[in-house]
Design an enzyme around this catalytic site. Sequence first.
Site, PDB file in Angstrom:
ATOM      1  CE1 TYR A  19      -2.750 -12.764  11.951  1.00  6.03           C
ATOM      2  CE2 TYR A  19      -0.671 -13.874  11.552  1.00  6.03           C
ATOM      3  CZ  TYR A  19      -1.395 -12.703  11.711  1.00  6.03           C
ATOM      4  OH  TYR A  19      -0.781 -11.486  11.642  1.00  6.03           O
TER       5      TYR A  19
ATOM      6  NE  ARG B  25      -2.382  -1.555   3.261  1.00  2.44           N
ATOM      7  CZ  ARG B  25      -2.909  -1.637   4.475  1.00  2.44           C
ATOM      8  NH1 ARG B  25      -4.106  -1.140   4.703  1.00  2.44           N
ATOM      9  NH2 ARG B  25      -2.244  -2.199   5.453  1.00  2.44           N
TER      10      ARG B  25
ATOM     11  NE  ARG C  30      -6.202  -4.110  -1.464  1.00  2.00           N
ATOM     12  CZ  ARG C  30      -7.426  -3.825  -1.088  1.00  2.00           C
ATOM     13  NH1 ARG C  30      -8.391  -3.766  -1.978  1.00  2.00           N
ATOM     14  NH2 ARG C  30      -7.692  -3.606   0.172  1.00  2.00           N
TER      15      ARG C  30
HETATM   16  O1  CP3 Z   1       6.395  -8.866   0.885  1.00  2.00           O
HETATM   17  C1  CP3 Z   1       5.615  -8.698  -0.083  1.00  2.00           C
HETATM   18  O2  CP3 Z   1       5.609  -7.660  -0.777  1.00  2.00           O
HETATM   19  C2  CP3 Z   1       4.713  -9.847  -0.502  1.00  2.00           C
HETATM   20  C3  CP3 Z   1       3.394  -9.807   0.002  1.00  2.00           C
HETATM   21  C4  CP3 Z   1       3.061 -10.165   1.439  1.00  2.00           C
HETATM   22  C5  CP3 Z   1       1.830  -9.745   2.018  1.00  2.00           C
HETATM   23  N1  CP3 Z   1       1.729 -10.333   3.238  1.00  2.00           N
HETATM   24  C6  CP3 Z   1       0.857  -8.851   1.373  1.00  2.00           C
HETATM   25  C7  CP3 Z   1      -0.194  -8.206   2.162  1.00  2.00           C
HETATM   26  C8  CP3 Z   1       3.725 -10.957   2.379  1.00  2.00           C
HETATM   27  C9  CP3 Z   1       5.089 -11.628   2.293  1.00  2.00           C
HETATM   28  C10 CP3 Z   1       2.863 -11.068   3.503  1.00  2.00           C
HETATM   29  C11 CP3 Z   1       3.200 -11.879   4.686  1.00  2.00           C
HETATM   30  C12 CP3 Z   1       2.388 -11.739   5.900  1.00  2.00           C
HETATM   31  N2  CP3 Z   1       1.027 -11.618   5.995  1.00  2.00           N
HETATM   32  C13 CP3 Z   1       2.913 -11.804   7.202  1.00  2.00           C
HETATM   33  C14 CP3 Z   1       4.369 -12.049   7.555  1.00  2.00           C
HETATM   34  C15 CP3 Z   1       5.166 -10.792   7.453  1.00  2.00           C
HETATM   35  C16 CP3 Z   1       4.946  -9.822   8.575  1.00  2.00           C
HETATM   36  O3  CP3 Z   1       4.556  -8.690   8.254  1.00  2.00           O
HETATM   37  O4  CP3 Z   1       5.191 -10.172   9.734  1.00  2.00           O
HETATM   38  C17 CP3 Z   1       1.845 -11.661   8.105  1.00  2.00           C
HETATM   39  C18 CP3 Z   1       1.937 -11.652   9.611  1.00  2.00           C
HETATM   40  C19 CP3 Z   1       0.646 -11.555   7.327  1.00  2.00           C
HETATM   41  C20 CP3 Z   1      -0.755 -11.433   7.800  1.00  2.00           C
HETATM   42  C21 CP3 Z   1      -1.363 -10.166   7.313  1.00  2.00           C
HETATM   43  N3  CP3 Z   1      -1.875  -9.992   6.033  1.00  2.00           N
HETATM   44  C22 CP3 Z   1      -1.532  -8.941   8.011  1.00  2.00           C
HETATM   45  C23 CP3 Z   1      -1.100  -8.705   9.444  1.00  2.00           C
HETATM   46  C24 CP3 Z   1      -2.140  -8.030   7.119  1.00  2.00           C
HETATM   47  C25 CP3 Z   1      -2.551  -6.610   7.379  1.00  2.00           C
HETATM   48  C26 CP3 Z   1      -1.340  -5.805   7.101  1.00  2.00           C
HETATM   49  C27 CP3 Z   1      -1.634  -4.359   6.867  1.00  2.00           C
HETATM   50  O5  CP3 Z   1      -0.741  -3.737   6.261  1.00  2.00           O
HETATM   51  O6  CP3 Z   1      -2.687  -3.847   7.232  1.00  2.00           O
HETATM   52  C28 CP3 Z   1      -2.336  -8.684   5.882  1.00  2.00           C
HETATM   53  C29 CP3 Z   1      -2.891  -8.111   4.651  1.00  2.00           C
HETATM   54  C30 CP3 Z   1      -1.885  -7.833   3.591  1.00  2.00           C
HETATM   55  N4  CP3 Z   1      -0.939  -8.750   3.174  1.00  2.00           N
HETATM   56  C31 CP3 Z   1      -1.736  -6.629   2.823  1.00  2.00           C
HETATM   57  C32 CP3 Z   1      -0.700  -6.878   1.919  1.00  2.00           C
HETATM   58  C33 CP3 Z   1      -0.197  -5.939   0.853  1.00  2.00           C
HETATM   59  C34 CP3 Z   1      -2.619  -5.372   2.927  1.00  2.00           C
HETATM   60  C35 CP3 Z   1      -3.890  -5.702   2.211  1.00  2.00           C
HETATM   61  C36 CP3 Z   1      -4.485  -4.574   1.413  1.00  2.00           C
HETATM   62  O7  CP3 Z   1      -4.017  -4.280   0.293  1.00  2.00           O
HETATM   63  O8  CP3 Z   1      -5.488  -4.019   1.884  1.00  2.00           O
END
Ligand code: CP3
Length: 357
Positions: free
Chosen positions: A150, A30, A39
């Site tokens: 989770y 984002r 998005r």
């Molecule tokens: O690294 C990258 O660019 C690849 C994409 C990626 C996403 N999530 C995209 C995403 C990766 C590698 C992840 C891993 C992930 N997801 C983790 C491990 C890494 C870390 O941050 O500790 C975890 C714990 C998650 C679970 C998760 N998914 C969370 C906590 C969230 C909310 C995060 C936020 O920014 O609000 C997500 C959603 C998510 N995953 C988004 C993205 C780009 C935001 C979604 C959106 O576009 O609205």
Amino acid sequence: MSLQNTSFLDACRGHRPERTPVWLMRQAGRYLPEYRAIRAKVSFLELCRTPELAAEVTVQPIDRLGVDAAILFSDILVVFDAMDVAVEFKPGPVLPQPVRTRADIEGLRWGDPVAEVSYVMDAVRACKRALADRVPLIGFCGAPFTTCSYLIEGGGSRDFLEVKKLIFSAPELFRQLMANMSALLADYLIGQIDAGVDAVQIFDSWAGALGPRDYVEHVLPHTRALVERVQAHVPAGRERVPVILFARGNANLLAHTATIPADVLGVDWSIGMSEAIDIVGPERVVQGNLDPGVLLGPKALIHARAQEIVAAGARAKAHVFNLGHGISRVTDPEHAKAMVDAVHEAPTAKPRRHARL
Ligand code: CP3
């Protein structure tokens, strides 16, 4: 096919490339206006489930930042599709039906993630086509503990009380759950490798929720089993792919995490890089570890801090530069670019060459 930029894979395999390779955790997301533009048209899950769009978003930071590796656009929780466990993104993950009781756990279905999360395998193939061998592609999954957290908590958590209740009141049930999760995640990563990823990263984002004693007893064996299963897999006609293990909250856990023979150990920002190398030893490859918050400061500061970490990394066997956790969504992309440039411009230790005379 041969990659045009091998610096990231060379470092993962313990060599020292001419320039320190760099990528950013959460580099597609984002903080990028071009990501937000996509998005605005599709939901996060639709994006993950549409291989051509996932590939487009994966490539965005390569074009803009000049990083040395791409990471598949997906999420650690989509693997629940192989278990019929529902997850919603608001935008943080929420599970309408968390898995907490013995009946919940014993009722879980453990499907085949390669067949049932086939859109991730298709996204890998689409990313490889879109990247056209410019940089390698990293696949990923959550570690068994973070993924199970989770599942049990039903979302993010501050204190992990549901997880701890299970660990301390029904340790054998928790062990079974973790063992099953570790096996499923190994199949999932092996599927990504066979679909074409060049390296994999295991994210243990919540490892720091436990103290060292319980981490060693209840988490480490399952993470180790996952790493070793994936490392035992050699894809047809290719070299074995490197495995990166990133456990967050790891200043206190790093000495234990380092007993796992992952090819690369991720270091979070809670510890100095130099101290981390003292702990894991000079024969390990490290990845990290700039505090993503530093990217909110001025470019001169970003430049200086990035180069300090490159200098510290010179004592490791090899160093992949990264943030010490995911990039924040309020980051100016120009600041992320300044970090990448600072790493590439930094003086590095001379590559170790074998004399030929
Ligand atoms: O690294 C990258 O660019 C690849 C994409 C990626 C996403 N999530 C995209 C995403 C990766 C590698 C992840 C891993 C992930 N997801 C983790 C491990 C890494 C870390 O941050 O500790 C975890 C714990 C998650 C679970 C998760 N998914 C969370 C906590 C969230 C909310 C995060 C936020 O920014 O609000 C997500 C959603 C998510 N995953 C988004 C993205 C780009 C935001 C979604 C959106 O576009 O609205």
